[in-house]
Every structure is written in C-alpha cells, then in structure tokens.
Design an enzyme around this catalytic site. Structure first.
Site, PDB file in Angstrom:
ATOM      1  N   CYS A  79      44.739  39.017  38.973  1.00 21.05           N
ATOM      2  CA  CYS A  79      45.383  40.322  39.098  1.00 21.05           C
ATOM      3  C   CYS A  79      45.158  40.877  40.501  1.00 21.05           C
ATOM      4  O   CYS A  79      44.106  40.658  41.115  1.00 21.05           O
ATOM      5  CB  CYS A  79      44.810  41.283  38.056  1.00 21.05           C
ATOM      6  SG  CYS A  79      45.188  40.833  36.352  1.00 21.05           S
ATOM      7  N   CYS A  91      42.013  42.856  41.358  1.00 23.74           N
ATOM      8  CA  CYS A  91      40.767  42.128  41.079  1.00 23.74           C
ATOM      9  C   CYS A  91      40.603  40.885  41.941  1.00 23.74           C
ATOM     10  O   CYS A  91      39.711  40.072  41.695  1.00 23.74           O
ATOM     11  CB  CYS A  91      40.708  41.724  39.609  1.00 23.74           C
ATOM     12  SG  CYS A  91      40.746  43.121  38.471  1.00 23.74           S
ATOM     13  N   CYS A 139      36.936  35.366  33.028  1.00 25.41           N
ATOM     14  CA  CYS A 139      37.533  36.466  32.275  1.00 25.41           C
ATOM     15  C   CYS A 139      37.386  36.276  30.768  1.00 25.41           C
ATOM     16  O   CYS A 139      37.679  37.187  30.001  1.00 25.41           O
ATOM     17  CB  CYS A 139      39.002  36.626  32.628  1.00 25.41           C
ATOM     18  SG  CYS A 139      39.987  35.163  32.264  1.00 25.41           S
TER      19      CYS A 139
END
Length: 230
Positions: free
Chosen positions: A199, A202, A226
């Site tokens: 993302c 991030c 994640c």
C-alpha cells in the site's frame, strides 16, 4: 505421489515447467494464483499465460495502492490476455475502521496496523481462497527471515489447501534474468528503490544495502509481514 517426491519433481524444473506440472498434477481441482503485481508475481503470471495453464488469477485491492500499480495491472491484463478477479475489502468493515480510528491508524501501533491489514487484505483473501484446492504464491526464501525455511509445497491445515511457492528457491538475480529474458512488464517504482511494493502509505524506497522488505511498514521494528503468509 509422496510429498518429498513432489518437491523434487518441482525443484528439478524451470518455472513454466513447474506451472505446467502443478496444473496437470492437480487437474480437476480449483487452482488459484494471488498476484500483487510484484516482480515475482509478474514472472508467474507470464508462465501461467505462456503455458495456458488452468489457474485462476486474482488480486487484492486494498484501496490504498500506488497509481503505478493500477497502471501495471491494466498493462499486464492486456499484454497476456488474462482474466483477473479483484477482491475488495468489505465496505462496512472499512467504514467502521476509519470511523473509529481514522484513516492512518496503522502508524500508531503494530496491533492497529495488523487490524488494517486484516480488514483490507486478510478478509478479502479468505473469500478469494474459498473452494480452492491449490494456492500459488510468489514467495521467495530470500525475501524475509519468515520465508527462509518455507518449502516449495506445503499443506495449509487452516485453509485446507495446498500452498505452492514455485519461486521459493530462486535468487533475485535469477528472477531479474527471467524478467529481462521474457520482456515482462514491471512496476516503474522498482527502478526508484521500491523493491517490495504494498500500500502507498505503508511503503517507501530503500537505500543501497537495506533489506528488500525494509521499505514495508518502515516505521516498525516488526517481522514485516501482513499475515497473508504467516
């Protein structure tokens, strides 16, 4: 076929041969490949397309991607003529998360970041894998300590499916050579130091000598995962 024999069969083959073997061995089952359009995933996509293997391809759109990633998605679909299913987060779950904790809660703690990853990645992934017998990923052992000992094929007891990592033994130089040899499209962010791309809020570029996943969740001293491949 015994698991160890299956591993040897896979490891002795080229990438396209590995993909063909997987599709043939599990013929009649639902096989899926999850792509985030990173370099590893692009190599596997090319191998699936070139061998015309019966493997469904899907991606997870968290809603926080780089524009370059979206452009690469469109280019890849057009170049290889593939069908791609996109799974989005549950709308109400995202709305609740943002309403209660704001748009950038992931910066405040590892727990909050993992909560965001669950809402935007894990829950959609669980839906994407429903009914699948084989899940193909682009994991490589070099990518992180958590992936160093992962085998090329393993049984995922929680999800009740086979997880296959056809590039697990590849070095980064092998990957680069394959991408160049087959003229496979890549995210232009790679040339700007973004090796592992997730993302947008991030992910940052890494400096020379930094670990490839140092740019993921760069504000944390965590395992840089994640939860998709825990």
């Amino acid at each position: 076929m015994h698991l160890k024999t299956l591993e040897k069969e896979l490891l002795s083959r080229s990438l396209p041969e590995r993909i063909q073997f997987i599709a043939s061995y599990f013929a009649g089952e639902r096989l899926v490949f999850s792509t985030s359009f990173g370099q590893e995933d692009q190599a596997i996509t090319q191998a699936i397309a070139s061998t015309k293997s019966a493997i469904d391809i899907f991606t997870l759109d968290t809603g926080r991607q780089f524009q370059e990633s979206y452009e690469l998605m469109d280019l890849t679909i057009k170049k290889y003529g593939i069908s791609l299913q996109t799974f989005f987060p549950n709308t109400s779950a995202v709305e609740t998360l943002v309403s209660e904790k704001g748009f950038n809660s992931f910066y405040t703690s590892v727990e909050n970041r993992k909560e965001c990853c669950f809402v935007r990645k894990m829950e959609p992934l669980n839906r994407a894998l429903q009914g699948a017998k084989v899940w193909i990923t682009g994991l490589r052992a070099e990518q992180s300590d958590n992936r160093a000992d992962m085998p090329i094929i393993e049984w995922d007891e929680n999800r009740q499916l086979w997880k296959i990592n056809p590039l697990i033994d590849w070095s980064f130089s092998q990957l680069e050579n394959y991408l160049q040899e087959h003229k496979i499209p890549q995210n232009p962010l790679h040339k700007k130091g973004f090796i592992s791309i997730g993302c947008a809020p991030c992910t940052r570029a890494i400096s020379e000598g930094e670990h490839p996943r140092a740019g993921r969740w760069w504000w944390e001293n965590s395992q840089k995962e994640c939860g998709l491949h825990a």
